[in-house]
Design an enzyme around this catalytic site. Sequence first.
Site, PDB file in Angstrom:
ATOM      1  N   CYS A 394       7.022  12.550  -1.569  1.00  0.00           N
ATOM      2  CA  CYS A 394       6.046  11.563  -1.119  1.00  0.00           C
ATOM      3  C   CYS A 394       4.680  12.206  -0.859  1.00  0.00           C
ATOM      4  CB  CYS A 394       6.596  10.816   0.091  1.00  0.00           C
ATOM      5  SG  CYS A 394       5.804   9.210   0.273  1.00  0.00           S
ATOM      6  N   HIS A 525      11.288   8.657  -1.798  1.00  0.00           N
ATOM      7  CA  HIS A 525      12.040   9.602  -0.960  1.00  0.00           C
ATOM      8  C   HIS A 525      13.476   9.719  -1.473  1.00  0.00           C
ATOM      9  CE1 HIS A 525       9.151  10.135   2.367  1.00  0.00           C
ATOM     10  NE2 HIS A 525       8.760   8.911   2.051  1.00  0.00           N
ATOM     11  N   GLU A 527      15.630  11.760  -0.787  1.00  0.00           N
ATOM     12  CA  GLU A 527      16.561  12.208   0.259  1.00  0.00           C
ATOM     13  C   GLU A 527      17.346  11.061   0.879  1.00  0.00           C
ATOM     14  OE1 GLU A 527      13.244  12.317   0.436  1.00  0.00           O
ATOM     15  OE2 GLU A 527      12.475  11.943   2.456  1.00  0.00           O
TER      16      GLU A 527
HETATM   17  N1  GLN Z   1       0.928   9.466   4.011  1.00  0.00           N
HETATM   18  C1  GLN Z   1       1.301   9.116   2.681  1.00  0.00           C
HETATM   19  C2  GLN Z   1       1.203   7.637   2.418  1.00  0.00           C
HETATM   20  O1  GLN Z   1       1.210   6.866   3.354  1.00  0.00           O
HETATM   21  C3  GLN Z   1       2.690   9.619   2.348  1.00  0.00           C
HETATM   22  C4  GLN Z   1       3.746   8.971   3.157  1.00  0.00           C
HETATM   23  C5  GLN Z   1       5.053   9.721   3.159  1.00  0.00           C
HETATM   24  O2  GLN Z   1       5.101  10.900   2.851  1.00  0.00           O
HETATM   25  N2  GLN Z   1       6.117   9.060   3.535  1.00  0.00           N
HETATM   26  O3  GLN Z   1       1.126   7.201   1.303  1.00  0.00           O
END
Ligand code: GLN
Length: 549
Positions: A394, A525, A527
């Site tokens: 992410c 994600h 995970e």
């Molecule tokens: N801060 C980034 C966003 O909001 C990534 C978010 C994250 O890693 N879950 O897009």
Amino acid sequence: MADKKSRTKYIFVVGGVMSGVGKGVTTASIGTILKSKGFRVSLIKADPYLNVDAGTMNPTEHGEVFVMDSGLETDQDMGNYERFLNQTLPKENYMTNGMVFKYVIDKERALGYKGKCVEPTYHITEEILRRINESVKKTNAEIVVVEIGGTIGEYQNAIFLEAARQLKNKNPKDVMFVMVSYLPTPSSIGEMKTKPTQNAVMQMNSYGVSPNIIVARAELPIDKKRKEKIAHMVGLLSSEDVIAAPNVSSIYDVPINFENDGLARRILDHFNLKPKQKDLNEWKKVISKSKKSNKEVNIAVVGKYFDTGDFVLSDAYISVIEALKISGMHLGVKTNLHWLNSKNFEKSLGGEVKSLSGYDGVLVPGGFGETGIEGKINAIKYARENKIPYFGLCYGMQLMVVEYARNVLGVKDAHTVEINPKTKNPVIDIMPDQKKKLEMKDYGASMRLGSYEAVIKKGTVAFSAYKKEKVLERHRHRYEVNPEYVKMIEEAGLVFSGKSPNGVLMEIAELPKSVHPFFLGTQFHPEFLARVLEPHPLFTDFIKVCLKK
Ligand code: GLN
């Protein structure tokens, strides 16, 4: 509820004595052993918070925010449930006091109760039971296990206990209670003490319900004498209803220990059910494989949120840790994680960042905000240039794209608008829908959340892991790779190997194998989808490459 034909069975798991002794893992493990006996199982978490979901909770305070397929943001226990049970659970399986109260109050405001007096012990409990019933319908469960958050005696979780009491009152044979208690062994006494557990049970009795089984968490397995004492003092049917739950080196040992101490048999006896099969074999095979291995990999996890005071807060990343551990177990490799604060890599590439060459792989997990961001970008640059396997999750993918745009494409001021809203080169930008919600301060709903499809490009590192063209993965972010920069970045060599079906959103970025052994980031994600019996292929391939280094 619990109509006589289907006769669903309900197990409520409550905590006695103190929190943090593993109610979540106990619930997940009860689910695992019952499923292994051939029953359809559903696991529910009832959290006492007034937050309507866990999305606005700070991970340093509360641990990871887990995301379900539906996009619901939940407590990390839901992650354990899905990982253990190898099952995707519906959104009905998570509730908070906030969610329940909001529903009832909104309904009251809309005259949904037709002028009646709306009361907690009738309408709130009715709503709690309605949600449990919805989950049973969605999962078609024969046995549902409901974990009540918090500890017995707290004011705030009492309403869930009252709902459970009402259900038991109507269906006495179909409801049972498991108390996860703690037995301290004070060093000055050197003996395992049962009194706190007895007191916790007395407190539970005052709610009109009693435990049928006590899971005795302690440093060591509880002995026969103490089992008998507890059973006698608190009125259990037999000392076999006290289950030993000593500390373990891996939480995945817990179902095996429960099985060995006869927990599933006691539960099924209570409900007058016969096991339909007996098979914890696959589980045991995976766990024992990991114990025999002598190989190991050392992975540097570069991020923030790592220290609160003197503690490293790994709870904020529990799904990442477990996903790595699980892939490692299947490969017979021990995965050692090293928590490196990205702030230490901020200064210059000549400095501390070089220490990354001492690791087999580098991982930048999800995150928000500015802290340590240039340090993460430096770490990614170092991993790219020195061919250290890199996996970005992410934020870790977004920053990988920023790094590539800056240092390979040569757009020096490339940035994400999350950090620099005025950048002339917003390679990571906010999508229009999301922008509107942020302007309205609707933070709870301003992210892309939950399961979305990605189309995987053949012949890529991602494809060789997934071995299929379409995958579903879970999201939790506001920002995306800016479509206006995609062509330029691809021409500079970074491959977008996963895209949304309409081709607009970039889901995976990577360098070809010929250029780098593993340099890959996902907007989603992965995970959240690793399961004990089904490791996630991207984590598995990452570890395989780390092993070679
Ligand atoms: N801060 C980034 C966003 O909001 C990534 C978010 C994250 O890693 N879950 O897009």
